[in-house]
Design an enzyme around this catalytic site. Structure first.
Site, mmCIF file in Angstrom:
data_model
loop_
_atom_site.group_PDB
_atom_site.id
_atom_site.type_symbol
_atom_site.label_atom_id
_atom_site.label_comp_id
_atom_site.label_asym_id
_atom_site.label_seq_id
_atom_site.Cartn_x
_atom_site.Cartn_y
_atom_site.Cartn_z
ATOM 1 N N HIS A 1 31.173 -106.212 36.587
ATOM 2 C CA HIS A 1 32.500 -105.680 36.257
ATOM 3 C C HIS A 1 32.396 -104.289 35.624
ATOM 4 C CE1 HIS A 1 35.236 -108.871 37.353
ATOM 5 N NE2 HIS A 1 34.652 -109.781 36.599
ATOM 6 N N HIS B 1 27.450 -111.425 36.601
ATOM 7 C CA HIS B 1 28.853 -111.307 37.020
ATOM 8 C C HIS B 1 29.588 -110.318 36.106
ATOM 9 C CE1 HIS B 1 32.782 -113.221 38.478
ATOM 10 N NE2 HIS B 1 33.171 -112.577 37.381
ATOM 11 N N GLU B 2 29.354 -110.425 34.792
ATOM 12 C CA GLU B 2 30.064 -109.542 33.837
ATOM 13 C C GLU B 2 29.547 -108.104 33.919
ATOM 14 O OE1 GLU B 2 32.601 -110.953 32.946
ATOM 15 O OE2 GLU B 2 31.983 -113.050 33.114
HETATM 16 C C1 UDB Z 1 34.783 -117.804 34.660
HETATM 17 N N1 UDB Z 1 34.454 -120.153 34.995
HETATM 18 O O1 UDB Z 1 35.071 -117.931 33.500
HETATM 19 F F1 UDB Z 1 28.984 -123.317 36.775
HETATM 20 F F2 UDB Z 1 30.652 -125.555 33.053
HETATM 21 C C2 UDB Z 1 34.967 -118.959 35.640
HETATM 22 C C3 UDB Z 1 36.430 -119.141 36.098
HETATM 23 C C4 UDB Z 1 36.903 -117.878 36.778
HETATM 24 C C5 UDB Z 1 36.467 -120.290 37.074
HETATM 25 C C6 UDB Z 1 37.337 -119.436 34.931
HETATM 26 C C7 UDB Z 1 33.361 -120.823 35.430
HETATM 27 O O2 UDB Z 1 32.735 -120.489 36.417
HETATM 28 N N2 UDB Z 1 33.039 -121.907 34.663
HETATM 29 C C8 UDB Z 1 31.947 -122.718 34.790
HETATM 30 C C9 UDB Z 1 30.986 -122.553 35.774
HETATM 31 C C10 UDB Z 1 29.917 -123.447 35.837
HETATM 32 C C11 UDB Z 1 29.807 -124.468 34.924
HETATM 33 C C12 UDB Z 1 30.768 -124.583 33.955
HETATM 34 C C13 UDB Z 1 31.836 -123.716 33.878
HETATM 35 N N3 UDB Z 1 34.296 -116.636 35.126
HETATM 36 C C14 UDB Z 1 34.280 -115.513 34.194
HETATM 37 C C15 UDB Z 1 34.851 -114.255 34.749
HETATM 38 O O3 UDB Z 1 35.690 -114.180 35.626
HETATM 39 N N4 UDB Z 1 34.379 -113.188 34.173
HETATM 40 O O4 UDB Z 1 34.672 -111.965 34.581
HETATM 41 C C16 UDB Z 1 33.702 -116.454 36.434
HETATM 42 C C17 UDB Z 1 32.266 -117.015 36.479
HETATM 43 C C18 UDB Z 1 31.706 -117.007 37.899
HETATM 44 C C19 UDB Z 1 30.221 -117.012 37.750
HETATM 45 C C20 UDB Z 1 29.912 -116.620 36.357
HETATM 46 C C21 UDB Z 1 31.228 -116.264 35.707
HETATM 47 ZN ZN ZN Z 2 35.014 -111.837 36.675
#
Ligand code: UDB
Ligand code: ZN
Length: 184
Positions: free
Chosen positions: A157, A153-154
Site C-alpha cells: 500500500h 500487503h501493507e
Molecule cells: C484484512 N483480514 O484485514 F488468514 F485469522 C483482511 C480483511 C480485508 C478480510 C478484513 C484478514 O485477512 N483476516 C484474516 C486472515 C487470515 C486469518 C485470520 C484473519 N486485510 C488488511 C488490509 O486490507 N490491509 O490493508 C487484508 C489482509 C489480506 C492479507 C493480509 C492482509
Molecule cells: Zn489492504
C-alpha cells in the site's frame, strides 16, 4: 478514532501513489496517525467495538488507506502458534526475503476493496522488515506465515500496489511454483 468512513476505497488516487518517507524523529502528528492505525486494527478485532462502530475486522492498515500518503502502517495479528504481532511502524522496509514464496489458500481481501477478487496472491514466505517505532527507535522483525503476508500487503500500500495486481487473472488458482500454501 478511525472508522470505515475514514477508509478510502478502490478508485481513490491515494491508493496508487507512492507514499513519502516520514522524517524522524516523528512529529506528534505522525505519532498520532500511526497510533490511530494500530488502534483501528485493535478496536476492529474487539467484537463490542466492531459492532458499536460498524468496523470491518482487520489485521493490518496502512496510512494511505486513511488518505495520508506517508510511509506508516500497523499490524495486529496472532500467528497459529499464538504469538501476537502488534506493531505500528514508520518507514518500514523489507531488507531481505526468502526465495520461497507463500500464499493464503483463501486469497486476500482488503479493507479498501468492497468486492471479492479471487485468486492466489504470491508473497515471500519469510521477510525481514526494518522500520521505526513511534519513538523513532529502529525495529527489526523476522516474519513468516500470516504475519509475513500481512506486512507485505501493507508495505505494498505504501508503494501504490493492490493485492490483485499480483493475481494471474487468466489462471487465478494455478498453484504457484515453490510456494507454501497457508490455510487461514
Ligand atoms: C484484512 N483480514 O484485514 F488468514 F485469522 C483482511 C480483511 C480485508 C478480510 C478484513 C484478514 O485477512 N483476516 C484474516 C486472515 C487470515 C486469518 C485470520 C484473519 N486485510 C488488511 C488490509 O486490507 N490491509 O490493508 C487484508 C489482509 C489480506 C492479507 C493480509 C492482509
Ligand atoms: Zn489492504
Amino acid at each position: 478514532m478511525i472508522t470505515m468512513e475514514d477508509i478510502v476505497r478502490e478508485g481513490h488516487p491515494v491508493l496508487r501513489q507512492v507514499a513519502s518517507e516520514v522524517s524522524l524523529p516523528p512529529s506528534n502528528e505522525d505519532k498520532e496517525i500511526v497510533n490511530s492505525l494500530l488502534q483501528y486494527v485493535k478496536n476492529s478485532q474487539n467484537p463490542e467495538y466492531a459492532d458499536k462502530y460498524g468496523l470491518r475486522p482487520g489485521i493490518g492498515l496502512a496510512a494511505p488507506q486513511i488518505n495520508v500518503p506517508k510511509r506508516m502502517l500497523a499490524v495486529h495479528v496472532k500467528d497459529p502458534s499464538g504469538t501476537l504481532y502488534s506493531y505500528a511502524l514508520i518507514n518500514p522496509k523489507i531488507v531481505s526475503h526468502s526465495v520461497e514464496k507463500a500464499y493464503l489458500t483463501s486469497g486476500e481481501g482488503c479493507l479498501s476493496v468492497d468486492r471479492q477478487v479471487p485468486g492466489f496472491v504470491p508473497r515471500y514466505a519469510r521477510v525481514t522488515v526494518k522500520g521505526y517505532n513511534e519513538n523513532g527507535e529502529e525495529v527489526k522483525l523476522r516474519l513468516k506465515g500470516l504475519a509475513s503476508i500481512v506486512f507485505q500487503h501493507e508495505i505494498d500500500h505504501l508503494n501504490g500496489v493492490m493485492f490483485y495486481d499480483h493475481i494471474d487473472h487468466d489462471n487465478p488458482f494455478t498453484p504457484i511454483e515453490n510456494a507454501l500454501p497457508i490455510e487461514r
